[in-house]
Design a protein around this motif. Structure first.
Motif, PDB file in Angstrom:
ATOM      1  N   LEU A 515       0.855  -1.191   0.000  1.00 51.12           N
ATOM      2  CA  LEU A 515       0.000   0.000   0.000  1.00 51.12           C
ATOM      3  C   LEU A 515       0.887   1.236   0.000  1.00 51.12           C
ATOM      4  O   LEU A 515       1.952   1.249   0.624  1.00 51.12           O
ATOM      5  CB  LEU A 515      -0.895   0.013   1.244  1.00 51.12           C
ATOM      6  N   PRO A 516       0.467   2.305  -0.699  1.00 48.38           N
ATOM      7  CA  PRO A 516       1.270   3.537  -0.662  1.00 48.38           C
ATOM      8  C   PRO A 516       1.237   4.148   0.729  1.00 48.38           C
ATOM      9  O   PRO A 516       0.165   4.317   1.316  1.00 48.38           O
ATOM     10  CB  PRO A 516       0.572   4.444  -1.688  1.00 48.38           C
ATOM     11  N   LYS A 517       2.414   4.441   1.260  1.00 47.32           N
ATOM     12  CA  LYS A 517       2.497   4.988   2.614  1.00 47.32           C
ATOM     13  C   LYS A 517       3.482   6.147   2.630  1.00 47.32           C
ATOM     14  O   LYS A 517       4.387   6.241   1.801  1.00 47.32           O
ATOM     15  CB  LYS A 517       2.967   3.930   3.617  1.00 47.32           C
ATOM     16  N   THR A 518       3.329   6.994   3.608  1.00 41.10           N
ATOM     17  CA  THR A 518       4.351   7.989   3.893  1.00 41.10           C
ATOM     18  C   THR A 518       5.536   7.272   4.525  1.00 41.10           C
ATOM     19  O   THR A 518       5.447   6.101   4.907  1.00 41.10           O
ATOM     20  CB  THR A 518       3.840   9.060   4.864  1.00 41.10           C
ATOM     21  N   ALA A 519       6.654   7.984   4.654  1.00 44.68           N
ATOM     22  CA  ALA A 519       7.823   7.376   5.293  1.00 44.68           C
ATOM     23  C   ALA A 519       7.563   7.047   6.753  1.00 44.68           C
ATOM     24  O   ALA A 519       8.292   6.272   7.366  1.00 44.68           O
ATOM     25  CB  ALA A 519       9.019   8.312   5.182  1.00 44.68           C
ATOM     26  N   THR A 520       6.501   7.621   7.323  1.00 44.94           N
ATOM     27  CA  THR A 520       6.172   7.378   8.721  1.00 44.94           C
ATOM     28  C   THR A 520       5.167   6.247   8.892  1.00 44.94           C
ATOM     29  O   THR A 520       4.721   5.982  10.000  1.00 44.94           O
ATOM     30  CB  THR A 520       5.610   8.658   9.353  1.00 44.94           C
ATOM     31  N   GLY A 521       4.776   5.593   7.761  1.00 44.39           N
ATOM     32  CA  GLY A 521       3.912   4.428   7.851  1.00 44.39           C
ATOM     33  C   GLY A 521       2.437   4.701   7.692  1.00 44.39           C
ATOM     34  O   GLY A 521       1.629   3.772   7.784  1.00 44.39           O
ATOM     35  N   LYS A 522       2.041   5.943   7.445  1.00 44.19           N
ATOM     36  CA  LYS A 522       0.627   6.253   7.263  1.00 44.19           C
ATOM     37  C   LYS A 522       0.191   5.923   5.837  1.00 44.19           C
ATOM     38  O   LYS A 522       0.886   6.255   4.870  1.00 44.19           O
ATOM     39  CB  LYS A 522       0.354   7.729   7.553  1.00 44.19           C
ATOM     40  N   ILE A 523      -0.964   5.289   5.708  1.00 41.91           N
ATOM     41  CA  ILE A 523      -1.489   4.941   4.391  1.00 41.91           C
ATOM     42  C   ILE A 523      -1.934   6.217   3.679  1.00 41.91           C
ATOM     43  O   ILE A 523      -2.652   7.044   4.249  1.00 41.91           O
ATOM     44  CB  ILE A 523      -2.660   3.955   4.523  1.00 41.91           C
ATOM     45  N   GLN A 524      -1.526   6.361   2.432  1.00 40.64           N
ATOM     46  CA  GLN A 524      -1.910   7.531   1.623  1.00 40.64           C
ATOM     47  C   GLN A 524      -3.140   7.157   0.797  1.00 40.64           C
ATOM     48  O   GLN A 524      -3.051   6.777  -0.365  1.00 40.64           O
ATOM     49  CB  GLN A 524      -0.742   7.957   0.740  1.00 40.64           C
ATOM     50  N   ARG A 525      -4.308   7.272   1.395  1.00 44.73           N
ATOM     51  CA  ARG A 525      -5.544   6.872   0.730  1.00 44.73           C
ATOM     52  C   ARG A 525      -5.836   7.739  -0.484  1.00 44.73           C
ATOM     53  O   ARG A 525      -6.475   7.283  -1.431  1.00 44.73           O
ATOM     54  CB  ARG A 525      -6.707   6.910   1.731  1.00 44.73           C
ATOM     55  N   TYR A 526      -5.366   8.986  -0.447  1.00 44.08           N
ATOM     56  CA  TYR A 526      -5.640   9.861  -1.599  1.00 44.08           C
ATOM     57  C   TYR A 526      -4.961   9.328  -2.860  1.00 44.08           C
ATOM     58  O   TYR A 526      -5.458   9.516  -3.977  1.00 44.08           O
ATOM     59  CB  TYR A 526      -5.212  11.297  -1.293  1.00 44.08           C
ATOM     60  N   LYS A 527      -3.832   8.633  -2.704  1.00 42.45           N
ATOM     61  CA  LYS A 527      -3.173   8.044  -3.863  1.00 42.45           C
ATOM     62  C   LYS A 527      -3.977   6.864  -4.410  1.00 42.45           C
ATOM     63  O   LYS A 527      -4.024   6.640  -5.625  1.00 42.45           O
ATOM     64  CB  LYS A 527      -1.762   7.588  -3.497  1.00 42.45           C
ATOM     65  N   LEU A 528      -4.617   6.121  -3.523  1.00 41.31           N
ATOM     66  CA  LEU A 528      -5.462   5.021  -3.972  1.00 41.31           C
ATOM     67  C   LEU A 528      -6.693   5.547  -4.692  1.00 41.31           C
ATOM     68  O   LEU A 528      -7.120   4.970  -5.704  1.00 41.31           O
ATOM     69  CB  LEU A 528      -5.863   4.149  -2.780  1.00 41.31           C
ATOM     70  N   ARG A 529      -7.253   6.648  -4.188  1.00 35.90           N
ATOM     71  CA  ARG A 529      -8.392   7.254  -4.880  1.00 35.90           C
ATOM     72  C   ARG A 529      -7.988   7.710  -6.273  1.00 35.90           C
ATOM     73  O   ARG A 529      -8.726   7.521  -7.248  1.00 35.90           O
ATOM     74  CB  ARG A 529      -8.938   8.433  -4.057  1.00 35.90           C
ATOM     75  N   SER A 530      -6.805   8.322  -6.374  1.00 34.44           N
ATOM     76  CA  SER A 530      -6.310   8.788  -7.674  1.00 34.44           C
ATOM     77  C   SER A 530      -6.052   7.620  -8.614  1.00 34.44           C
ATOM     78  O   SER A 530      -6.309   7.697  -9.817  1.00 34.44           O
ATOM     79  CB  SER A 530      -5.026   9.598  -7.492  1.00 34.44           C
ATOM     80  N   GLN A 531      -5.545   6.524  -8.053  1.00 32.67           N
ATOM     81  CA  GLN A 531      -5.269   5.336  -8.860  1.00 32.67           C
ATOM     82  C   GLN A 531      -6.545   4.789  -9.482  1.00 32.67           C
ATOM     83  O   GLN A 531      -6.571   4.440 -10.671  1.00 32.67           O
ATOM     84  CB  GLN A 531      -4.619   4.283  -7.976  1.00 32.67           C
ATOM     85  N   LEU A 532      -7.621   4.732  -8.713  1.00 38.87           N
ATOM     86  CA  LEU A 532      -8.894   4.249  -9.236  1.00 38.87           C
ATOM     87  C   LEU A 532      -9.455   5.204 -10.279  1.00 38.87           C
ATOM     88  O   LEU A 532      -9.998   4.783 -11.306  1.00 38.87           O
ATOM     89  CB  LEU A 532      -9.894   4.070  -8.094  1.00 38.87           C
ATOM     90  N   ALA A 533      -9.314   6.502 -10.028  1.00 32.82           N
ATOM     91  CA  ALA A 533      -9.815   7.495 -10.979  1.00 32.82           C
ATOM     92  C   ALA A 533      -9.071   7.402 -12.304  1.00 32.82           C
ATOM     93  O   ALA A 533      -9.666   7.509 -13.384  1.00 32.82           O
ATOM     94  CB  ALA A 533      -9.682   8.892 -10.393  1.00 32.82           C
ATOM     95  N   SER A 534      -7.745   7.184 -12.235  1.00 34.37           N
ATOM     96  CA  SER A 534      -6.944   7.053 -13.454  1.00 34.37           C
ATOM     97  C   SER A 534      -7.346   5.806 -14.236  1.00 34.37           C
ATOM     98  O   SER A 534      -7.393   5.811 -15.472  1.00 34.37           O
ATOM     99  CB  SER A 534      -5.460   6.988 -13.110  1.00 34.37           C
ATOM    100  N   ALA A 535      -7.626   4.723 -13.513  1.00 34.95           N
ATOM    101  CA  ALA A 535      -8.031   3.486 -14.172  1.00 34.95           C
ATOM    102  C   ALA A 535      -9.354   3.664 -14.903  1.00 34.95           C
ATOM    103  O   ALA A 535      -9.561   3.118 -15.996  1.00 34.95           O
ATOM    104  CB  ALA A 535      -8.137   2.358 -13.147  1.00 34.95           C
ATOM    105  N   ASP A 536     -10.261   4.454 -14.315  1.00 29.72           N
ATOM    106  CA  ASP A 536     -11.548   4.718 -14.969  1.00 29.72           C
ATOM    107  C   ASP A 536     -11.363   5.514 -16.253  1.00 29.72           C
ATOM    108  O   ASP A 536     -12.082   5.330 -17.218  1.00 29.72           O
ATOM    109  CB  ASP A 536     -12.471   5.487 -14.023  1.00 29.72           C
TER     110      ASP A 536
END
Length: 536
Positions: A515-536
């Motif tokens: 999963l895309p994360k910051t260097a501190t281990g937080k999940i970057q959900r906005y990148k997952l949203r962008s990934q789905l939007a790009s796929a569409d």
């Protein structure tokens, strides 16, 4: 005896200071962090442990002074920014406190950042000096040449042309250094946010702030003594790691283990076995990784406390860790803007899937969208008030106005208040979404998925269906031995439907390696949203 430009001691217990008003006008926090322990007889205690060797508080104070003098010799002056592109190492500690002691502003940089991201930090901060590992400096040589830096200092390696060698430069300096006569409201250090919701922002902390961020946690949760030894998987460039490995142990006069290498599970266990820390700090994803493979709990025998922060700790992680090690993980919540953990569970009174209660020295509100305070069973944004909060974001007036709201810090985190007064995390305000007009917390859905025996990590985001209506979509990292096929997707769908309301269950399952994360281990959900939007 008294500390010049610090707190007096001998006639006053430093821990009796309750507010910034109790501090003298001229106050240098770095001077208190180093000089006090010498006056109180802890000079021979070991402050730093690790592959670089041991350093006592006597040696620490001298090397901090020498590093501060080195910066002065290169023309670095008060309030000028000093960037640290360093692994967790003694040089990081020497440089951070040395810069602060001369009145300059240290800023730790993400050592995993891309060159383009490092260029942003250099330009945005208007830094005058970069102190970095030689290999890291070489990767951004062109960027360094394009910016008007007064000095570049290389640690372990030649770095770039014109760079000063840290060891040679520091060793030639005097071990005596009077602290700069900083005002208690002068900036002491900056910390960049992790960028979990967008571009990083620089939170400006003052000399008067940090003491009131760490003391409540030390007193109410850690109950530390100088004999304790701290080991943090979270890096020093991250606000959580900075508190764990620098401010907290050096304030108490205890020891800290510094791991310069990448914190892989086997290495973490070996460090604990070798250096015998008593307090272990990690993030939820880190605890998850440690439990993925076979773990030898005997190597953890020195630990008395395990602490988690950075994101909410899933109940399944808490239960598995306790079963495998016999140790409870104390889950807490802090922020870069606040300076450290302000909301936490307590040992022996931990409620899984809850963040606990706000520490008594701080004030909180749970604010609903209409501006009123939430009652039990309701959800709202957590607002915090304390003398430890940062003052503003550097060069970001609009974000400052939204976050620093009078005496209140708007955390951007959504919580639900229980009848017992504990708070349960429901995600960032930006992460919440509605399904059929009802709010869905991705944290709740993710926690449910994590309780499935095949799931190692999970992230849930909204994705519009064929009619343009948002529905939950899940990204899943499976444990070894499981396959991400249609059968697994159907199994996970039925499993979540049996645990939570149907409208919260993911309609799509995407199986990924990471999963895309910051260097501190937080999940970057906005990148997952962008990934789905790009796929569409």
């Amino acid at each position: 005896m008294s500390s010049k430009y610090g707190l007096s001691w001998g006639d006053k217990d430093l821990r009796s200071v309750k507010s910034p008003e109790d501090l003298p006008e001229i106050f240098n926090f770095a001077a208190v962090m180093t000089d006090r322990h010498l006056a109180e007889g802890r000079g021979s205690n070991v402050a730093l442990h690790g592959p670089a060797g041991k350093f006592t508080y006597d040696e620490l104070a001298k090397l901090v002074n020498q590093t501060g003098n080195a910066l002065l010799s290169l023309g670095i002056r008060r309030e000028q920014r000093v960037l640290l592109l360093l692994r967790d190492s003694p040089e990081f500690i020497f440089t951070y406190l040395g810069a602060m002691k001369i009145g300059a502003i240290p800023i730790g940089l993400n050592t995993f950042a891309l060159p383009s991201e490092l260029e942003f930090y250099i330009r945005h901060s208007r830094a005058r000096c970069v102190v970095g590992e030689g290999e890291f400096l070489q990767q951004i040589e062109q960027i360094l040449r394009q910016n008007k830096l007064r000095a570049i200092i290389a640690v372990r390696g030649n770095g770039v042309d014109g760079a000063h060698d840290f060891q040679q430069l520091v060793s030639s300096q005097s071990p005596e250094l009077d602290p700069a006569p900083t005002h208690k409201q002068d900036p002491s250090h900056w910390v960049y946010t992790s960028g979990s919701t967008g571009s990083p922002k620089a939170a400006v902390h003052l000399h008067k702030n940090t003491l009131f961020a760490i003391e409540p946690y030390i007193n109410n949760v850690l109950r530390m003594v100088p004999e304790d030894i701290v080991f943090s998987v979270s890096r020093l460039f991250f606000s959580y790691g900075l508190g764990n490995s620098l401010f907290i142990p050096l304030w108490v006069g205890s020891g800290v283990v510094l791991m310069p290498m990448r914190p892989e599970p086997d290495r973490i266990f070996d460090f604990i076995s070798q250096y015998k820390p008593t307090l272990f700090f990690c993030v939820p994803t880190g605890y998850g990784r440690l439990m993925r493979d076979d773990m030898d709990a005997k190597k953890l025998s020195s630990l008395r406390l395990c602490i988690s922060a950075g994101e909410a700790l899933p109940a399944q992680f808490f239960l598995e860790w306790k079963e495998k090690t016999g140790l409870e993980v104390i889950d807490g919540v802090g922020s870069t803007e606040f300076g450290y953990i302000f909301l936490t569970n307590r040992l022996g009174a931990i409620v899984p899937d809850s963040s606990g209660t706000v520490l008594p020295e701080h004030t909180s509100r749970l604010v609903k969208p209409d501006g009123t305070d939430a009652d039990a069973g309701e959800t709202g944004e957590l607002w915090m008030s304390s003398p430890c909060t940062a003052s503003y974001y550097w060069r970001n007036h609009e974000a400052s106005k939204k976050t620093f709201y009078g005496e209140w810090l708007r955390t951007g985190d959504q919580y639900e208040l229980s009848d017992q007064g504990t708070l349960s995390y429901h995600g960032r305000t930006d992460d919440l979404f509605k399904v059929g007009g009802i709010w869905v917390s991705p944290i709740q859905v993710e926690s449910t998925l994590l309780s499935h025996p095949a799931v190692a990590e999970a992230a849930v985001v909204p994705h519009p269906d064929s009619q343009g209506l948002d529905k939950p979509a899940a990204f899943i990292v499976l444990k070894s031995g499981f396959s991400g096929d249609q059968k697994m997707a159907d199994d996970l769908r039925e499993f979540t439907r049996s645990q939570i309301s149907h409208y919260k269950c993911p309609r799509q399952f995407h199986f990924v390696d990471d999963l895309p994360k910051t260097a501190t281990g937080k999940i970057q959900r906005y990148k997952l949203r962008s990934q789905l939007a790009s796929a569409d």
